[in-house]
Design a protein around this motif. Structure first.
Motif, PDB file in Angstrom:
ATOM      1  N   ARG A   4     -57.001  31.428  59.119  1.00  0.00           N
ATOM      2  CA  ARG A   4     -55.867  30.504  59.012  1.00  0.00           C
ATOM      3  C   ARG A   4     -55.815  29.871  57.612  1.00  0.00           C
ATOM      4  O   ARG A   4     -54.756  29.783  57.005  1.00  0.00           O
ATOM      5  CB  ARG A   4     -55.983  29.420  60.082  1.00  0.00           C
ATOM      6  N   GLN A   5     -56.949  29.454  57.105  1.00  0.00           N
ATOM      7  CA  GLN A   5     -56.993  28.838  55.778  1.00  0.00           C
ATOM      8  C   GLN A   5     -56.644  29.844  54.686  1.00  0.00           C
ATOM      9  O   GLN A   5     -55.955  29.501  53.735  1.00  0.00           O
ATOM     10  CB  GLN A   5     -58.362  28.227  55.503  1.00  0.00           C
ATOM     11  N   VAL A   6     -57.130  31.055  54.834  1.00  0.00           N
ATOM     12  CA  VAL A   6     -56.802  32.103  53.858  1.00  0.00           C
ATOM     13  C   VAL A   6     -55.301  32.348  53.855  1.00  0.00           C
ATOM     14  O   VAL A   6     -54.673  32.440  52.785  1.00  0.00           O
ATOM     15  CB  VAL A   6     -57.571  33.415  54.176  1.00  0.00           C
ATOM     16  N   TYR A   7     -54.709  32.431  55.036  1.00  0.00           N
ATOM     17  CA  TYR A   7     -53.267  32.659  55.160  1.00  0.00           C
ATOM     18  C   TYR A   7     -52.480  31.514  54.514  1.00  0.00           C
ATOM     19  O   TYR A   7     -51.569  31.743  53.719  1.00  0.00           O
ATOM     20  CB  TYR A   7     -52.895  32.806  56.640  1.00  0.00           C
ATOM     21  N   LEU A   8     -52.834  30.270  54.825  1.00  0.00           N
ATOM     22  CA  LEU A   8     -52.104  29.125  54.283  1.00  0.00           C
ATOM     23  C   LEU A   8     -52.312  28.973  52.778  1.00  0.00           C
ATOM     24  O   LEU A   8     -51.394  28.581  52.059  1.00  0.00           O
ATOM     25  CB  LEU A   8     -52.505  27.850  55.022  1.00  0.00           C
ATOM     26  N   ASP A   9     -53.505  29.304  52.303  1.00  0.00           N
ATOM     27  CA  ASP A   9     -53.754  29.276  50.861  1.00  0.00           C
ATOM     28  C   ASP A   9     -52.877  30.311  50.152  1.00  0.00           C
ATOM     29  O   ASP A   9     -52.305  30.049  49.104  1.00  0.00           O
ATOM     30  CB  ASP A   9     -55.232  29.547  50.574  1.00  0.00           C
ATOM     31  N   THR A  10     -52.747  31.478  50.775  1.00  0.00           N
ATOM     32  CA  THR A  10     -51.883  32.526  50.219  1.00  0.00           C
ATOM     33  C   THR A  10     -50.425  32.085  50.210  1.00  0.00           C
ATOM     34  O   THR A  10     -49.706  32.305  49.230  1.00  0.00           O
ATOM     35  CB  THR A  10     -52.043  33.837  51.024  1.00  0.00           C
ATOM     36  N   VAL A  11     -49.990  31.440  51.286  1.00  0.00           N
ATOM     37  CA  VAL A  11     -48.611  30.930  51.351  1.00  0.00           C
ATOM     38  C   VAL A  11     -48.376  29.906  50.234  1.00  0.00           C
ATOM     39  O   VAL A  11     -47.349  29.949  49.548  1.00  0.00           O
ATOM     40  CB  VAL A  11     -48.316  30.317  52.743  1.00  0.00           C
ATOM     41  N   ALA A  12     -49.324  28.997  50.025  1.00  0.00           N
ATOM     42  CA  ALA A  12     -49.193  27.988  48.970  1.00  0.00           C
ATOM     43  C   ALA A  12     -49.113  28.655  47.596  1.00  0.00           C
ATOM     44  O   ALA A  12     -48.294  28.266  46.757  1.00  0.00           O
ATOM     45  CB  ALA A  12     -50.364  27.011  49.026  1.00  0.00           C
ATOM     46  N   GLN A  13     -49.928  29.668  47.368  1.00  0.00           N
ATOM     47  CA  GLN A  13     -49.901  30.371  46.083  1.00  0.00           C
ATOM     48  C   GLN A  13     -48.588  31.120  45.881  1.00  0.00           C
ATOM     49  O   GLN A  13     -48.042  31.147  44.776  1.00  0.00           O
ATOM     50  CB  GLN A  13     -51.087  31.327  45.981  1.00  0.00           C
ATOM     51  N   ILE A  14     -48.072  31.713  46.942  1.00  0.00           N
ATOM     52  CA  ILE A  14     -46.780  32.415  46.850  1.00  0.00           C
ATOM     53  C   ILE A  14     -45.671  31.419  46.517  1.00  0.00           C
ATOM     54  O   ILE A  14     -44.798  31.700  45.682  1.00  0.00           O
ATOM     55  CB  ILE A  14     -46.475  33.181  48.155  1.00  0.00           C
ATOM     56  N   LEU A  15     -45.700  30.253  47.157  1.00  0.00           N
ATOM     57  CA  LEU A  15     -44.694  29.236  46.858  1.00  0.00           C
ATOM     58  C   LEU A  15     -44.794  28.765  45.407  1.00  0.00           C
ATOM     59  O   LEU A  15     -43.775  28.542  44.748  1.00  0.00           O
ATOM     60  CB  LEU A  15     -44.833  28.057  47.818  1.00  0.00           C
ATOM     61  N   GLU A  16     -46.011  28.618  44.907  1.00  0.00           N
ATOM     62  CA  GLU A  16     -46.190  28.232  43.500  1.00  0.00           C
ATOM     63  C   GLU A  16     -45.611  29.292  42.564  1.00  0.00           C
ATOM     64  O   GLU A  16     -44.920  28.960  41.599  1.00  0.00           O
ATOM     65  CB  GLU A  16     -47.674  28.017  43.182  1.00  0.00           C
ATOM     66  N   VAL A  17     -45.892  30.553  42.862  1.00  0.00           N
ATOM     67  CA  VAL A  17     -45.362  31.643  42.040  1.00  0.00           C
ATOM     68  C   VAL A  17     -43.834  31.653  42.098  1.00  0.00           C
ATOM     69  O   VAL A  17     -43.168  31.828  41.069  1.00  0.00           O
ATOM     70  CB  VAL A  17     -45.947  33.005  42.488  1.00  0.00           C
ATOM     71  N   CYS A  18     -43.274  31.436  43.275  1.00  0.00           N
ATOM     72  CA  CYS A  18     -41.808  31.375  43.411  1.00  0.00           C
ATOM     73  C   CYS A  18     -41.230  30.246  42.562  1.00  0.00           C
ATOM     74  O   CYS A  18     -40.183  30.414  41.931  1.00  0.00           O
ATOM     75  CB  CYS A  18     -41.411  31.189  44.870  1.00  0.00           C
ATOM     76  N   GLY A  19     -41.909  29.102  42.548  1.00  0.00           N
ATOM     77  CA  GLY A  19     -41.448  27.981  41.738  1.00  0.00           C
ATOM     78  C   GLY A  19     -41.444  28.307  40.259  1.00  0.00           C
ATOM     79  O   GLY A  19     -40.468  28.051  39.543  1.00  0.00           O
ATOM     80  N   VAL A  20     -42.524  28.897  39.788  1.00  0.00           N
ATOM     81  CA  VAL A  20     -42.610  29.274  38.373  1.00  0.00           C
ATOM     82  C   VAL A  20     -41.577  30.347  38.046  1.00  0.00           C
ATOM     83  O   VAL A  20     -40.894  30.278  37.016  1.00  0.00           O
ATOM     84  CB  VAL A  20     -44.038  29.744  38.018  1.00  0.00           C
ATOM     85  N   LEU A  21     -41.444  31.342  38.928  1.00  0.00           N
ATOM     86  CA  LEU A  21     -40.452  32.399  38.699  1.00  0.00           C
ATOM     87  C   LEU A  21     -39.027  31.849  38.675  1.00  0.00           C
ATOM     88  O   LEU A  21     -38.198  32.304  37.873  1.00  0.00           O
ATOM     89  CB  LEU A  21     -40.576  33.488  39.769  1.00  0.00           C
ATOM     90  N   ALA A  22     -38.736  30.897  39.529  1.00  0.00           N
ATOM     91  CA  ALA A  22     -37.393  30.297  39.538  1.00  0.00           C
ATOM     92  C   ALA A  22     -37.105  29.616  38.203  1.00  0.00           C
ATOM     93  O   ALA A  22     -36.006  29.758  37.651  1.00  0.00           O
ATOM     94  CB  ALA A  22     -37.268  29.295  40.691  1.00  0.00           C
ATOM     95  N   ILE A  23     -38.087  28.924  37.678  1.00  0.00           N
ATOM     96  CA  ILE A  23     -37.893  28.243  36.389  1.00  0.00           C
ATOM     97  C   ILE A  23     -37.762  29.256  35.255  1.00  0.00           C
ATOM     98  O   ILE A  23     -36.850  29.166  34.430  1.00  0.00           O
ATOM     99  CB  ILE A  23     -39.043  27.255  36.130  1.00  0.00           C
TER     100      ILE A  23
END
Length: 121
Positions: A4-23
């Motif tokens: 569960r923690q691995v999955y949520l950590d991956t989700v958080a990292q994907i969201l961070e990448v999406c944020g940087v990519l959007a900018i």
């Protein structure tokens, strides 16, 4: 680390990448559009205003993704009192940034938007 923690950590990292990519993508598109308008000899002030608006919108979208990443990363992965306090400060700062960018884009306070709509009707 449990699954569960691995999955949520991956989700958080994907969201961070999406944020940087959007900018980054929004900045690139805004620059390309500005250069294209300059080549077409459009009015410089309008080009600059349009560039600022496009850039602010991409930053705003990126900040929203980054806030989501912080929430997922802090609340679900490391929910200590200290980390929640840090999250609150990060969200406060990023929310203030989002608010000021929205004012910059719209040219008015958010609560004035509804008042102006009723005048147009």
């Amino acid at each position: 680390m449990e699954l569960r923690q691995v999955y949520l950590d991956t989700v958080a990292q994907i969201l961070e990448v999406c944020g940087v990519l959007a900018i980054v993508a929004g900045t690139a598109f805004a620059l390309c559009e500005a250069v294209r308008n300059l080549v077409r000899h459009r009015e410089g002030e309008k080009i600059f205003d349009l560039f600022r608006t496009r850039l602010a919108k991409s930053i705003l979208i990126g900040v929203e993704f980054l806030i989501a990443a912080d929430i997922v990363g802090t609340v679900t992965i490391d929910p200590t009192t200290e980390s929640l306090g840090k999250l609150a400060m990060i969200v406060l700062i990023r929310t203030f940034l989002s608010f000021t960018l929205e004012v910059e884009i719209e040219g008015r306070w958010p609560w004035q938007r509804h008042r102006n709509r009723h005048k147009d009707d």
